[in-house]
Scaffold this motif. Structure first.
Motif, mmCIF file in Angstrom:
data_model
loop_
_atom_site.group_PDB
_atom_site.id
_atom_site.type_symbol
_atom_site.label_atom_id
_atom_site.label_comp_id
_atom_site.label_asym_id
_atom_site.label_seq_id
_atom_site.Cartn_x
_atom_site.Cartn_y
_atom_site.Cartn_z
ATOM 1 N N GLY A 253 -23.566 15.187 30.090
ATOM 2 C CA GLY A 253 -24.960 15.513 30.342
ATOM 3 C C GLY A 253 -25.140 17.017 30.455
ATOM 4 O O GLY A 253 -24.181 17.794 30.293
ATOM 5 N N GLU A 254 -26.344 17.459 30.751
ATOM 6 C CA GLU A 254 -26.657 18.888 30.780
ATOM 7 C C GLU A 254 -25.775 19.666 31.747
ATOM 8 O O GLU A 254 -25.414 20.819 31.491
ATOM 9 C CB GLU A 254 -28.128 19.093 31.148
ATOM 10 C CG GLU A 254 -29.098 18.719 30.039
ATOM 11 C CD GLU A 254 -30.530 19.087 30.374
ATOM 12 O OE1 GLU A 254 -30.723 19.897 31.300
ATOM 13 O OE2 GLU A 254 -31.436 18.558 29.711
ATOM 14 N N ALA A 255 -25.416 19.068 32.870
ATOM 15 C CA ALA A 255 -24.629 19.779 33.881
ATOM 16 C C ALA A 255 -23.216 20.099 33.406
ATOM 17 O O ALA A 255 -22.523 20.904 34.029
ATOM 18 C CB ALA A 255 -24.562 18.949 35.162
ATOM 19 N N CYS A 256 -22.803 19.480 32.303
ATOM 20 C CA CYS A 256 -21.448 19.713 31.779
ATOM 21 C C CYS A 256 -21.400 20.882 30.798
ATOM 22 O O CYS A 256 -20.347 21.151 30.206
ATOM 23 C CB CYS A 256 -20.916 18.445 31.116
ATOM 24 S SG CYS A 256 -20.677 17.063 32.260
ATOM 25 N N TYR A 257 -22.515 21.559 30.620
ATOM 26 C CA TYR A 257 -22.575 22.728 29.733
ATOM 27 C C TYR A 257 -22.928 23.954 30.576
ATOM 28 O O TYR A 257 -24.112 24.275 30.752
ATOM 29 C CB TYR A 257 -23.614 22.516 28.634
ATOM 30 C CG TYR A 257 -23.301 21.358 27.720
ATOM 31 C CD1 TYR A 257 -22.596 21.543 26.546
ATOM 32 C CD2 TYR A 257 -23.709 20.059 28.051
ATOM 33 C CE1 TYR A 257 -22.302 20.468 25.707
ATOM 34 C CE2 TYR A 257 -23.412 18.988 27.223
ATOM 35 C CZ TYR A 257 -22.710 19.193 26.059
ATOM 36 O OH TYR A 257 -22.412 18.137 25.232
ATOM 37 N N PRO A 258 -21.927 24.656 31.127
ATOM 38 C CA PRO A 258 -22.178 25.761 32.067
ATOM 39 C C PRO A 258 -22.597 27.058 31.365
ATOM 40 O O PRO A 258 -21.933 28.087 31.467
ATOM 41 C CB PRO A 258 -20.830 25.910 32.768
ATOM 42 C CG PRO A 258 -19.829 25.498 31.734
ATOM 43 C CD PRO A 258 -20.492 24.383 30.957
ATOM 44 N N ASN A 259 -23.715 26.992 30.658
ATOM 45 C CA ASN A 259 -24.167 28.150 29.889
ATOM 46 C C ASN A 259 -24.413 29.370 30.775
ATOM 47 O O ASN A 259 -23.992 30.481 30.435
ATOM 48 C CB ASN A 259 -25.456 27.797 29.133
ATOM 49 C CG ASN A 259 -25.222 26.753 28.054
ATOM 50 O OD1 ASN A 259 -24.637 27.028 27.022
ATOM 51 N ND2 ASN A 259 -25.683 25.536 28.305
ATOM 52 N N ASP A 260 -25.116 29.185 31.882
ATOM 53 C CA ASP A 260 -25.455 30.319 32.739
ATOM 54 C C ASP A 260 -24.211 30.973 33.332
ATOM 55 O O ASP A 260 -24.127 32.197 33.418
ATOM 56 C CB ASP A 260 -26.401 29.872 33.860
ATOM 57 C CG ASP A 260 -27.766 29.468 33.329
ATOM 58 O OD1 ASP A 260 -28.108 29.891 32.203
ATOM 59 O OD2 ASP A 260 -28.490 28.727 34.033
#
Length: 302
Positions: A253-260
C-alpha cells in the motif's frame, strides 16, 4: 502476471549451492547455501528470502547466479524452518528477527576472507534487512552497501493489501503453508499450540495473533507489525542502500513507498519502476531488472 511467472514458472539453471549449517546462540540453526565466483573473491553478498521462501526459489537463485557470474561469492540464508528441515525451537522466523542476520554476519566475518560484504533482501527479508541497518548497532566496516526489493516497509499496510480480494489466492497459499508448518510444530510442542488454536486461524493476521506474536515475544499481531516495520528505521540507515518497490506491487500500500524519507535521505535511494509486481521483475535472457540493478549498484563500491 509477472508475480506469478517469477514465482511459479521461472527456472534458473547452472547454479551450484553448497549447504552448511550454522548453529545459533540459542542452540537453533540456520541452513546457509553458498555459491562461489569462478575466480577467488573477497566480495560476498548475503541474500535473505521472503515469506515462506527459501534459497531454492528462482528469485534467490537468479540473483545468486548473476552475482557469482559477476565475481561475487553468495551466501543465501534460509531463515529458521525454511530450508526443508524444521528448526529446533518453538520460535521460527519473522519480519524483524535481525539477531539471526547478525549471527550470519558474525560467521562471515570470522571466516576472515571477505573485505566487502553486501546485503540483499526480498520482501520480508528486505524488511528484516532495512530494520537491521537502521537499528542502533555498530555495523562491521566490511558491510559496504545493501539492496532491498519488494519490501513491505509498513507491515500492517501490507497485511491490509494481502487481505483484499485481489490477493486472495496469494493469501490463501501463504496461510496454507504456514498452517502446515504450525502443525509440524505442534507435534514437537503440543503444550504450546492446540487444535483449537489452529482452527481459529482464518487469515494471515490470525496466524500472527495466534503464533507469530506469541512465539516471538509480542503482545499480538498489531504489536508485532508496529515493532518490526522497517519504515521507522529508515532515517537512521547510514550505508548506501537501494530500495526497489514496483508501482504495481499488489502486496504494497501507499505506506510502503517512503518517498518523502528517501527525498531527504543521504544514503537511502528509492526506485519505483512502473512494473515488476511482487518480486516479479523480469527481463530478457532470464536476467531480471533487479538483478541488473544489483550489479550496477554494488559495482560502484569496487
Amino acid at each position: 502476471m509477472s508475480t506469478i511467472y517469477s514465482g511459479l514458472l521461472r527456472k534458473v539453471e547452472h547454479l551450484e549451492q553448497i549447504r552448511i549449517r550454522l548453529t545459533l546462540p540459542d542452540t537453533d540453526f540456520l541452513d546457509l547455501d553458498w555459491s562461489y565466483s569462478k575466480t577467488p573473491s573477497k566480495k560476498i553478498v548475503l541474500i535473505i528470502h521472503g515469506l515462506e521462501g527459501s534459497s531454492r526459489r528462482a528469485y534467490i537463485q537468479g540473483s545468486a547466479k548473476t552475482l557469482t557470474d559477476s565475481g561475487f561469492d553468495v551466501c543465501a540464508i534460509n531463515l529458521r524452518g525454511c530450508s526443508g528441515t524444521m528448526n529446533n525451537l518453538y520460535r521460527s522466523y519473522h519480519s524483524g528477527a535481525t539477531e539471526d542476520l547478525q549471527s550470519v554476519v558474525n560467521h562471515v566475518l570470522q571466516l576472515d576472507k571477505y573485505s566487502s560484504i553486501f546485503l540483499q533482501g526480498f520482501s520480508l527479508g528486505g524488511n528484516l534487512l532495512l530494520k537491521y541497518l537502521g537499528e542502533k548497532r555498530i555495523l562491521a566496516k566490511e558491510i559496504k552497501g545493501a539492496l532491498a526489493i519488494s519490501v513491505p516497509c509498513q507491515l500492517a499496510d501490507s497485511l491490509h493489501q494481502l487481505l483484499r480480494f485481489k490477493n486472495i489466492l496469494y493469501a490463501k497459499r501463504f496461510k496454507g503453508n504456514l498452517i502446515e508448518k504450525l502443525k509440524l510444530k505442534q507435534q514437537s510442542f503440543p503444550n504450546l499450540i492446540s487444535d483449537v488454536d489452529i482452527e481459529k486461524i482464518k487469515t494471515l493476521k490470525d496466524f500472527d495473533d495466534i503464533y507469530t506474536s506469541k512465539a516471538h515475544g509480542f503482545k499480538d499481531a498489531m504489536d508485532y507489525y508496529a515493532q518490526c516495520s522497517s519504515l521507522q528505521f529508515l532515517n537512521t540507515i547510514e550505508i548506501p542502500t537501494l530500495l526497489i518497490n514496483a508501482e504495481n506491487d499488489s502486496f504494497l500500500g501507499e505506506a510502503c513507498y517512503p518517498n518523502d524519507i528517501a527525498k531527504l535521505h543521504k544514503t537511502l535511494f528509492l526506485e519505483v519502476p512502473k512494473y515488476g509486481g511482487h518480486v516479479g521483475f523480469y527481463g530478457p535472457d532470464n536476467f531480471t531488472y533487479t538483478e541488473r540493478r544489483t550489479i550496477e549498484f554494488i559495482s560502484n563500491f569496487n
